[in-house]
Scaffold this motif. Structure first.
Motif, PDB file in Angstrom:
ATOM      1  N   ASP A  21    -106.352  82.853 -19.893  1.00  0.00           N
ATOM      2  CA  ASP A  21    -107.644  83.490 -19.614  1.00  0.00           C
ATOM      3  C   ASP A  21    -107.854  83.709 -18.125  1.00  0.00           C
ATOM      4  O   ASP A  21    -108.439  84.705 -17.717  1.00  0.00           O
ATOM      5  CB  ASP A  21    -108.791  82.644 -20.173  1.00  0.00           C
ATOM      6  CG  ASP A  21    -108.865  82.674 -21.694  1.00  0.00           C
ATOM      7  OD1 ASP A  21    -108.239  83.561 -22.324  1.00  0.00           O
ATOM      8  OD2 ASP A  21    -109.550  81.793 -22.265  1.00  0.00           O
ATOM      9  N   SER A  22    -107.371  82.771 -17.298  1.00  0.00           N
ATOM     10  CA  SER A  22    -107.613  82.875 -15.862  1.00  0.00           C
ATOM     11  C   SER A  22    -106.663  83.827 -15.139  1.00  0.00           C
ATOM     12  O   SER A  22    -106.948  84.235 -14.019  1.00  0.00           O
ATOM     13  CB  SER A  22    -107.551  81.494 -15.210  1.00  0.00           C
ATOM     14  OG  SER A  22    -106.241  80.983 -15.234  1.00  0.00           O
TER      15      SER A  22
ATOM     16  N   MET B 155    -104.734  73.893 -22.399  1.00  0.00           N
ATOM     17  CA  MET B 155    -104.306  74.263 -21.055  1.00  0.00           C
ATOM     18  C   MET B 155    -103.710  75.667 -21.042  1.00  0.00           C
ATOM     19  O   MET B 155    -103.997  76.459 -20.150  1.00  0.00           O
ATOM     20  CB  MET B 155    -103.299  73.243 -20.528  1.00  0.00           C
ATOM     21  CG  MET B 155    -103.908  71.873 -20.264  1.00  0.00           C
ATOM     22  SD  MET B 155    -102.698  70.618 -19.784  1.00  0.00           S
ATOM     23  CE  MET B 155    -102.294  71.130 -18.104  1.00  0.00           C
ATOM     24  N   TRP B 156    -102.878  75.964 -22.026  1.00  0.00           N
ATOM     25  CA  TRP B 156    -102.266  77.298 -22.122  1.00  0.00           C
ATOM     26  C   TRP B 156    -103.350  78.368 -22.196  1.00  0.00           C
ATOM     27  O   TRP B 156    -103.304  79.355 -21.460  1.00  0.00           O
ATOM     28  CB  TRP B 156    -101.365  77.362 -23.364  1.00  0.00           C
ATOM     29  CG  TRP B 156    -100.756  78.703 -23.596  1.00  0.00           C
ATOM     30  CD1 TRP B 156    -101.312  79.758 -24.277  1.00  0.00           C
ATOM     31  CD2 TRP B 156     -99.476  79.166 -23.152  1.00  0.00           C
ATOM     32  NE1 TRP B 156    -100.467  80.830 -24.270  1.00  0.00           N
ATOM     33  CE2 TRP B 156     -99.331  80.496 -23.589  1.00  0.00           C
ATOM     34  CE3 TRP B 156     -98.453  78.574 -22.433  1.00  0.00           C
ATOM     35  CZ2 TRP B 156     -98.188  81.241 -23.328  1.00  0.00           C
ATOM     36  CZ3 TRP B 156     -97.315  79.331 -22.172  1.00  0.00           C
ATOM     37  CH2 TRP B 156     -97.197  80.633 -22.621  1.00  0.00           C
ATOM     38  N   ASN B 157    -104.315  78.166 -23.076  1.00  0.00           N
ATOM     39  CA  ASN B 157    -105.389  79.151 -23.247  1.00  0.00           C
ATOM     40  C   ASN B 157    -106.184  79.336 -21.963  1.00  0.00           C
ATOM     41  O   ASN B 157    -106.533  80.464 -21.596  1.00  0.00           O
ATOM     42  CB  ASN B 157    -106.316  78.743 -24.391  1.00  0.00           C
ATOM     43  CG  ASN B 157    -105.636  78.823 -25.734  1.00  0.00           C
ATOM     44  OD1 ASN B 157    -104.625  79.496 -25.901  1.00  0.00           O
ATOM     45  ND2 ASN B 157    -106.179  78.100 -26.699  1.00  0.00           N
ATOM     46  N   HIS B 158    -106.445  78.247 -21.264  1.00  0.00           N
ATOM     47  CA  HIS B 158    -107.189  78.337 -20.007  1.00  0.00           C
ATOM     48  C   HIS B 158    -106.410  79.155 -18.972  1.00  0.00           C
ATOM     49  O   HIS B 158    -106.976  80.025 -18.309  1.00  0.00           O
ATOM     50  CB  HIS B 158    -107.477  76.936 -19.470  1.00  0.00           C
ATOM     51  CG  HIS B 158    -108.160  76.958 -18.147  1.00  0.00           C
ATOM     52  ND1 HIS B 158    -109.517  77.160 -18.021  1.00  0.00           N
ATOM     53  CD2 HIS B 158    -107.670  76.833 -16.885  1.00  0.00           C
ATOM     54  CE1 HIS B 158    -109.831  77.156 -16.733  1.00  0.00           C
ATOM     55  NE2 HIS B 158    -108.720  76.958 -16.030  1.00  0.00           N
TER      56      HIS B 158
ATOM     57  N   ASN C 182    -101.342  87.018 -18.580  1.00  0.00           N
ATOM     58  CA  ASN C 182     -99.977  87.258 -18.127  1.00  0.00           C
ATOM     59  C   ASN C 182     -99.088  86.122 -18.643  1.00  0.00           C
ATOM     60  O   ASN C 182     -99.089  85.016 -18.102  1.00  0.00           O
ATOM     61  CB  ASN C 182     -99.931  87.333 -16.598  1.00  0.00           C
ATOM     62  CG  ASN C 182     -98.566  87.676 -16.073  1.00  0.00           C
ATOM     63  OD1 ASN C 182     -97.550  87.206 -16.576  1.00  0.00           O
ATOM     64  ND2 ASN C 182     -98.531  88.500 -15.043  1.00  0.00           N
ATOM     65  N   THR C 183     -98.341  86.407 -19.675  1.00  0.00           N
ATOM     66  CA  THR C 183     -97.524  85.379 -20.321  1.00  0.00           C
ATOM     67  C   THR C 183     -96.459  84.821 -19.390  1.00  0.00           C
ATOM     68  O   THR C 183     -96.193  83.614 -19.391  1.00  0.00           O
ATOM     69  CB  THR C 183     -96.864  85.952 -21.592  1.00  0.00           C
ATOM     70  OG1 THR C 183     -97.892  86.475 -22.434  1.00  0.00           O
ATOM     71  CG2 THR C 183     -96.111  84.890 -22.351  1.00  0.00           C
TER      72      THR C 183
ATOM     73  N   ALA D 225     -94.511  79.995 -16.485  1.00  0.00           N
ATOM     74  CA  ALA D 225     -94.117  79.335 -15.240  1.00  0.00           C
ATOM     75  C   ALA D 225     -95.030  78.136 -14.960  1.00  0.00           C
ATOM     76  O   ALA D 225     -94.552  77.068 -14.545  1.00  0.00           O
ATOM     77  CB  ALA D 225     -94.163  80.322 -14.077  1.00  0.00           C
ATOM     78  N   GLU D 226     -96.298  78.290 -15.199  1.00  0.00           N
ATOM     79  CA  GLU D 226     -97.246  77.194 -14.992  1.00  0.00           C
ATOM     80  C   GLU D 226     -97.011  76.078 -16.004  1.00  0.00           C
ATOM     81  O   GLU D 226     -97.003  74.890 -15.653  1.00  0.00           O
ATOM     82  CB  GLU D 226     -98.685  77.723 -15.111  1.00  0.00           C
ATOM     83  CG  GLU D 226     -99.742  76.733 -14.720  1.00  0.00           C
ATOM     84  CD  GLU D 226     -99.749  76.373 -13.250  1.00  0.00           C
ATOM     85  OE1 GLU D 226    -100.226  75.263 -12.940  1.00  0.00           O
ATOM     86  OE2 GLU D 226     -99.281  77.169 -12.415  1.00  0.00           O
TER      87      GLU D 226
END
Length: 70
Positions: free
Chosen positions: A37-38, A31-34, A42-43, A48-49
């Motif tokens: 990438d999207s 999920m983090w990688n997705h 932006n870390t 936050a997500e």
């Protein structure tokens, strides 16, 4: 009193959670990688997500991950 791990699903391998996946990457990492990438890597936005995932029920988290990754 023992503290319950609310994020166990996040730490399971994709293939343990989803029958459509043969990936051994933890759900959290996929999920983090997705998200990274999207959003142009932006870390701050990704953090936050990701914080939202930790308060989700397993059912909501699984649905979110499936919608995101399938």
């Amino acid at each position: 009193m023992a503290e319950t791990l609310k994020t166990q699903l996040l730490d399971k391998q994709m293939k343990e959670v989803f029958d459509w996946s043969d990936d051994s990457t933890p759900v959290r990492n996929a999920m983090w990688n997705h998200v990274m990438d999207s959003n142009g890597h932006n870390t701050v936005k990704t953090i936050a997500e990701a914080k939202k995932w930790e308060s989700m029920s397993d059912a909501d988290l699984k649905k979110t991950a499936e919608d995101m990754l399938k």
